[in-house]
Design an enzyme around this catalytic site. Structure first.
Site, PDB file in Angstrom:
ATOM      1  N   LYS A 187       6.434   8.194   1.259  1.00 38.09           N
ATOM      2  CA  LYS A 187       6.764   6.762   1.283  1.00 38.09           C
ATOM      3  C   LYS A 187       6.666   6.188  -0.128  1.00 38.09           C
ATOM      4  O   LYS A 187       5.791   6.593  -0.911  1.00 38.09           O
ATOM      5  CB  LYS A 187       5.785   6.049   2.229  1.00 38.09           C
ATOM      6  CG  LYS A 187       6.124   4.595   2.530  1.00 38.09           C
ATOM      7  CD  LYS A 187       5.170   4.027   3.589  1.00 38.09           C
ATOM      8  CE  LYS A 187       5.443   2.565   3.898  1.00 38.09           C
ATOM      9  NZ  LYS A 187       4.521   2.029   4.939  1.00 38.09           N
ATOM     10  N   SER A 236       6.694  -0.356   8.776  1.00 33.30           N
ATOM     11  CA  SER A 236       7.381  -0.316   7.498  1.00 33.30           C
ATOM     12  C   SER A 236       7.718   1.104   7.029  1.00 33.30           C
ATOM     13  O   SER A 236       8.551   1.260   6.147  1.00 33.30           O
ATOM     14  CB  SER A 236       6.526  -1.002   6.427  1.00 33.30           C
ATOM     15  OG  SER A 236       5.308  -0.296   6.250  1.00 33.30           O
ATOM     16  N   SER A 255       2.467   0.503  10.898  1.00 36.96           N
ATOM     17  CA  SER A 255       3.625   1.003  10.147  1.00 36.96           C
ATOM     18  C   SER A 255       3.845   2.504  10.169  1.00 36.96           C
ATOM     19  O   SER A 255       4.874   2.974   9.683  1.00 36.96           O
ATOM     20  CB  SER A 255       3.544   0.543   8.695  1.00 36.96           C
ATOM     21  OG  SER A 255       4.017  -0.770   8.616  1.00 36.96           O
TER      22      SER A 255
END
Ligand code: GLN
Length: 470
Positions: A79, A154, A178
């Site tokens: 990420k 997210s 997330s």
């Protein structure tokens, strides 16, 4: 079966047996990225040295033989809010677009030690603020199951990359769901570890008392492999804990269900899938027990006070002086205003305003003070409930993946987090495992089952999660 479709555990065995090489695996993932990522847009950047990393892993395997780590040569996506030295890390924000990390996050250091291959950095909501990956400054990521839909957020890029077989596993971060919510929306597994189990050093901070990094994978076993590799006490993060801090509870063969909480807005067929999962547990000899967690109804309210408060102070460091975008005005104040004005997107600004408001002297007691008290109450209720059961089960989300562009109203997006935020507020570990599909407009969309266990008891999540997979 194509190599990029293997689980980490399967690939690891084949690597160890000499049936495949890390270079084969990396190429299979890169080929899939070429084929699909133009449409999906999971990757912000595919690194240009992936094959070199894989070759180095193959060489290391020659040297290490049987002692090779299970992640040696395994291609993972990272990420964009996790620092890898010498590479860009932007948290999908314009304000950090050109930022190059000057050190490795502890989780990255650990993965490098294991010999993992980093394929690239993947998309996310700006500063991890969202549930859909639509607030990224690079544009939205699509759900590989149905490209008209969001992958969740997210960590939407992480989930999409794993679900579309463009890597074997990924790291995400979870402040209010997330990791678990995108895992549920994309039909994969996601783990939010116990607060403090995994070091936050080198993560772009969102809400420091809530943030944890964790794995997104295609099996529970894979999540366990990555968790074991990244966990551990770290001198660079004073909130990390030693492995033996929490007592290991004895298994009770009991699943807790907060029945009152589940009366809130879960779509009918999602609820049916959930009930079917409970039925499965019963046939496997588990007892289903109703647990009372009265403050869980307040979880979203608590989260949307504490998270913006922490976010607003964490994001104060982006001032155009020390990090990222630097625009010049006529004085220092205008430098700040211009840089922050141009650098932050709408959702991030909304939360900075909310956070500074709840922390302001006149309102501190009314909002932040109350949220902290309610947080303690919620943690107490979870602890009490988890004395009687191994895990607490809920659907991960009340709905399957929503359409791209559907959640324009922030409040309706926040409601997607209703079941996930509690574990961040209380620090408990929680896992999302696929629990089947529901039909929407002719497509079968995955939904997730969330299991929450006592602090430090990831073992219960893995063993019960594996039962769900069977
Ligand atoms: N969806 C939640 C939010 O918008 C959680 C985000 C996260 O876990 N990073 O804040």
């Amino acid at each position: 079966m194509k190599l990029n479709q293997l689980t980490i555990a399967e690939a690891s065995k084949k690597l160890q047996a000499g049936e495949i090489t890390a270079v084969d695996l990396a190429r299979a993932c890169l080929d899939e990225i070429k084929k699909r990522d133009q449409d999906i847009h999971a990757y912000i950047e595919v690194f240009d040295d992936v094959e070199d990393q894989a070759r180095a892993a193959d060489a290391l395997r020659q040297a290490q033989g049987k002692n090779a780590h299970p992640l040696l040569g395994i291609p993972l996506a990272i990420k964009d809010n996790i620092l890898i030295e010498g590479r860009h890390a932007s948290a999908a924000s314009k304000i950090l677009e050109n930022y190059v990390a000057s050190y490795d996050a502890t989780v990255i250091k650990k993965l490098k030690g294991a010999g993992t291959v980093f394929i690239g950095r993947v998309n996310m909501d700006e500063f991890a603020t969202g549930s859909t990956t639509e607030s990224s400054c690079y544009g939205a990521t699509k759900n590989p199951v149905d490209e008209a839909r969001v992958p969740g957020g997210s960590s939407g890029g992480s989930a999409a990359a794993v679900a579309a077989h463009m890597c074997l596993g990924a790291l995400g971060t979870d402040t209010g769901g997330s990791i678990r919510e995108p895992a549920a929306f994309c039909g994969i597994v996601g783990l939010k570890p116990t607060y403090g189990a995994v070091s936050r050093s080198g993560l772009v901070a969102m809400g420091s008392s809530l943030d944890q990094a964790g794995p997104l994978t295609r099996s529970v076993e894979d999540a366990e492999i990555i968790f074991d590799a990244i966990r551990g006490q770290d001198p660079l993060d004073a909130t990390t804990i030693a492995d033996n801090v929490y007592p290991k509870p004895t298994p009770k063969k009991k699943i807790g269900v907060p029945c009152t909480l589940l009366q809130q807005g879960v779509e009918v067929d999602v609820m049916q899938k959930f009930e079917a999962s409970l039925q499965q547990f019963k046939t496997k000899g588990f007892e289903i027990v109703d647990v009372e967690i009265p403050s869980a109804a307040l979880a979203l309210a608590i989260y949307y006070v504490i998270m913006p408060a922490e976010l607003s102070s964490n994001l104060a460091r982006y001032d155009g002086v020390r990090y990222g975008l630097a625009l010049k005005g006529k004085d220092l104040f205008e430098d700040y205003a211009k840089s922050r004005g141009a650098g932050f997107g709408d959702e991030v600004r909304r939360r900075i305003m909310l956070g500074t408001y709840v922390l302001s002297a006149g309102y501190y007691d009314a909002y932040y003070g109350k949220a902290i008290a309610a947080r303690a109450a919620l943690a107490g209720e979870f602890a009490q409930a988890l004395e009687k059961v191994d895990v607490i089960a809920t659907p991960t989300t009340p709905t399957p993946a929503t359409k791209i562009g559907e959640k324009t109203d922030p409040l309706s997006m926040y409601l997607l987090d209703i079941f996930t935020v509690s574990a961040n507020i209380t620090g408990n570990p929680a896992l999302s495992v696929p629990m089947g599909f529901v039909a929407r407009e002719g497509k079968q969309l995955p939904v997730g089952l969330q299991l929450t266990s006592a602090h430090g008891d990831e073992a219960a999540l893995f063993s019960i999660g594996k039962e769900v997979e069977k």
